[in-house]
Design a protein around this motif. Structure first.
Motif, mmCIF file in Angstrom:
data_model
loop_
_atom_site.group_PDB
_atom_site.id
_atom_site.type_symbol
_atom_site.label_atom_id
_atom_site.label_comp_id
_atom_site.label_asym_id
_atom_site.label_seq_id
_atom_site.Cartn_x
_atom_site.Cartn_y
_atom_site.Cartn_z
ATOM 1 N N GLY A 2 26.084 3.325 14.040
ATOM 2 C CA GLY A 2 24.819 3.992 13.758
ATOM 3 C C GLY A 2 24.383 5.009 14.790
ATOM 4 O O GLY A 2 23.806 6.036 14.457
ATOM 5 N N ASP A 3 24.661 4.750 16.063
ATOM 6 C CA ASP A 3 24.201 5.637 17.129
ATOM 7 C C ASP A 3 25.311 6.581 17.571
ATOM 8 O O ASP A 3 26.456 6.168 17.784
ATOM 9 C CB ASP A 3 23.735 4.816 18.339
ATOM 10 C CG ASP A 3 22.512 3.970 18.034
ATOM 11 O OD1 ASP A 3 21.687 4.412 17.212
ATOM 12 O OD2 ASP A 3 22.393 2.872 18.600
ATOM 13 N N ILE A 4 24.972 7.857 17.729
ATOM 14 C CA ILE A 4 25.918 8.838 18.253
ATOM 15 C C ILE A 4 25.877 8.752 19.773
ATOM 16 O O ILE A 4 24.833 8.965 20.385
ATOM 17 C CB ILE A 4 25.570 10.249 17.772
ATOM 18 C CG1 ILE A 4 25.687 10.319 16.246
ATOM 19 C CG2 ILE A 4 26.491 11.278 18.429
ATOM 20 C CD1 ILE A 4 25.272 11.637 15.653
ATOM 21 N N PRO A 5 26.994 8.426 20.411
ATOM 22 C CA PRO A 5 26.978 8.179 21.859
ATOM 23 C C PRO A 5 26.873 9.456 22.684
ATOM 24 O O PRO A 5 27.265 10.542 22.238
ATOM 25 C CB PRO A 5 28.320 7.480 22.103
ATOM 26 C CG PRO A 5 29.204 8.005 21.032
ATOM 27 C CD PRO A 5 28.329 8.202 19.825
ATOM 28 N N VAL A 11 33.525 3.659 15.558
ATOM 29 C CA VAL A 11 32.336 2.814 15.703
ATOM 30 C C VAL A 11 31.183 3.544 16.387
ATOM 31 O O VAL A 11 30.044 3.524 15.932
ATOM 32 C CB VAL A 11 32.681 1.521 16.468
ATOM 33 C CG1 VAL A 11 31.430 0.663 16.644
ATOM 34 C CG2 VAL A 11 33.749 0.735 15.719
ATOM 35 N N GLY A 12 31.463 4.193 17.515
ATOM 36 C CA GLY A 12 30.400 4.880 18.239
ATOM 37 C C GLY A 12 29.494 3.920 18.978
ATOM 38 O O GLY A 12 29.891 2.831 19.391
ATOM 39 N N GLY A 13 28.237 4.320 19.164
ATOM 40 C CA GLY A 13 27.292 3.502 19.900
ATOM 41 C C GLY A 13 27.746 3.281 21.338
ATOM 42 O O GLY A 13 28.425 4.119 21.935
ATOM 43 N N PHE A 19 30.826 6.976 13.421
ATOM 44 C CA PHE A 19 29.778 6.263 14.147
ATOM 45 C C PHE A 19 29.221 5.124 13.293
ATOM 46 O O PHE A 19 28.048 5.090 12.966
ATOM 47 C CB PHE A 19 28.663 7.239 14.549
ATOM 48 C CG PHE A 19 29.184 8.515 15.168
ATOM 49 C CD1 PHE A 19 29.689 8.515 16.459
ATOM 50 C CD2 PHE A 19 29.207 9.690 14.441
ATOM 51 C CE1 PHE A 19 30.193 9.680 17.025
ATOM 52 C CE2 PHE A 19 29.699 10.860 14.995
ATOM 53 C CZ PHE A 19 30.199 10.856 16.292
ATOM 54 N N ALA A 20 30.115 4.187 12.933
ATOM 55 C CA ALA A 20 29.719 3.090 12.055
ATOM 56 C C ALA A 20 28.622 2.221 12.661
ATOM 57 O O ALA A 20 27.874 1.573 11.931
ATOM 58 C CB ALA A 20 30.931 2.224 11.709
#
Length: 326
Positions: free
Chosen positions: A242-245, A216-218, A239-240
């Protein structure tokens, strides 16, 4: 031949069905008549030019596909025309025929259907590589799966459960959590309604999760790191959200935990024998019923854009397939 085409990198609604010349195998390749191709999140990225690989235009997405071999390159040994196989090639599978390097083609047991195989390769092999290889999973551990109702997520739930672990599934709706429980999750967390860290701590008596699968990421990645146990392993797959943590490194120090990347494509290219062994174990699990790839829906080539959109909007519970003969 008919194929779903990307003629120029751009938004999902700018691509559609069309025609390509039938593929001809290079010396180290085979051509496969596609019976079913799996839809993956990276397919939504590759057509937008947002993936690590940018194929020459025009091309068809679809990295995993199952079918029968229709032609064989001059240097290929160990395969024959008409053989049932499963293959990975990063792209090309949303078409009537597709090429693949022989080193990335897997013999398919008669007991495993084309649909099961196409639904399993990337999702189950990624989850298996993450849990058993990168995560060094042990029976009795607690596994937290983020995005647990997606293809990789449900695969991870099943694989961890089959390994004798307790699975905590994190998903965004009650319906998705029910699918996770059906796959073998013991505990469900709706991370849109609950504080992920606190919910995991509560479910584990304050100890935290031994292994985390993160597709998921974010903001969820940092929350998952904070929810790990001592010596926990956080396995980053995608990173579903959207944001790369960006993860504070002090969390890794304080928890004595590991943050590991999981890039199955590269594992296949660099360590093909180890990868083939893992895929064989997965196919054996499908044969004996311990693993069961869930299929959310099947689409023809003309409808492939609908499948990509459904996946991008995270509306699928399980695997979406493109079936050229549908």
């Amino acid at each position: 031949m008919r194929a779903y085409l990307c003629n120029a990198f751009g938004p999902l609604d700018t691509h559609g069905p069309g025609d390509l010349p039938p593929p001809v195998p290079a010396d180290d390749e085979v051509v496969i008549e596609v019976a079913a191709a799996g839809v993956n999140y990276y397919d939504t990225l590759i057509v937008q030019g947002r993936y690590q690989i940018r194929p020459a235009l025009p091309f068809s997405p679809g990295g995993e596909f199952a079918g029968t071999i229709s032609s064989i390159g001059a240097a290929v040994e160990g395969f024959h025309i008409g053989q049932r196989v499963l293959a990975f090639n990063s792209f090309g599978g949303f078409a009537e025929k597709a090429r693949a390097r022989a080193s990335q083609v897997f013999p398919l047991p008669d007991a495993v259907s084309f649909d099961q195989a196409a639904a399993a390769l990337v999702a189950y092999a990624t989850a298996w590589f993450a849990l058993h290889d990168r995560g060094r999973l042990r029976a009795g551990e607690t596994v937290l799966v983020l995005g647990a109702a997606g293809g990789v997520g449900l695969a991870a739930v099943q694989i961890a459960r089959a390994a004798g672990c307790t699975v905590i599934a994190a998903a965004s709706t009650p319906e998705k959590l029910e699918a996770c429980r059906h796959a073998g999750a013991a505990i469900g967390i709706n991370y849109r309604q609950e504080d992920l860290k606190e919910a995991v701590k509560s479910a584990t008596g304050g100890r935290g999760a031994d292994v985390v699968i993160d597709v998921v990421g974010g903001a969820y990645t940092e929350a998952a790191v904070r929810a790990t146990a001592w010596r926990g392993r956080v396995l980053v797959i995608g990173f579903a959200a959207g944001d790369i943590p960006r993860i504070p490194a002090n969390l890794l120090l304080l928890k004595g935990c590991e943050l590991s990347g999981v890039f199955w494509d590269e594992f296949l290219r660099r360590e093909p024998q180890a990868c083939h062994n893992q895929v064989s174990a997965i196919l054996a699990g499908i044969e004996n019923g311990s693993l069961a790839p869930p299929i959310h829906g099947r689409y023809g080539i003309e409808e492939a854009g609908e499948a990509l959109k459904e996946l991008a909007e995270r509306r699928a519970t399980g695997k979406l397939l493109i079936c050229p003969k549908r």
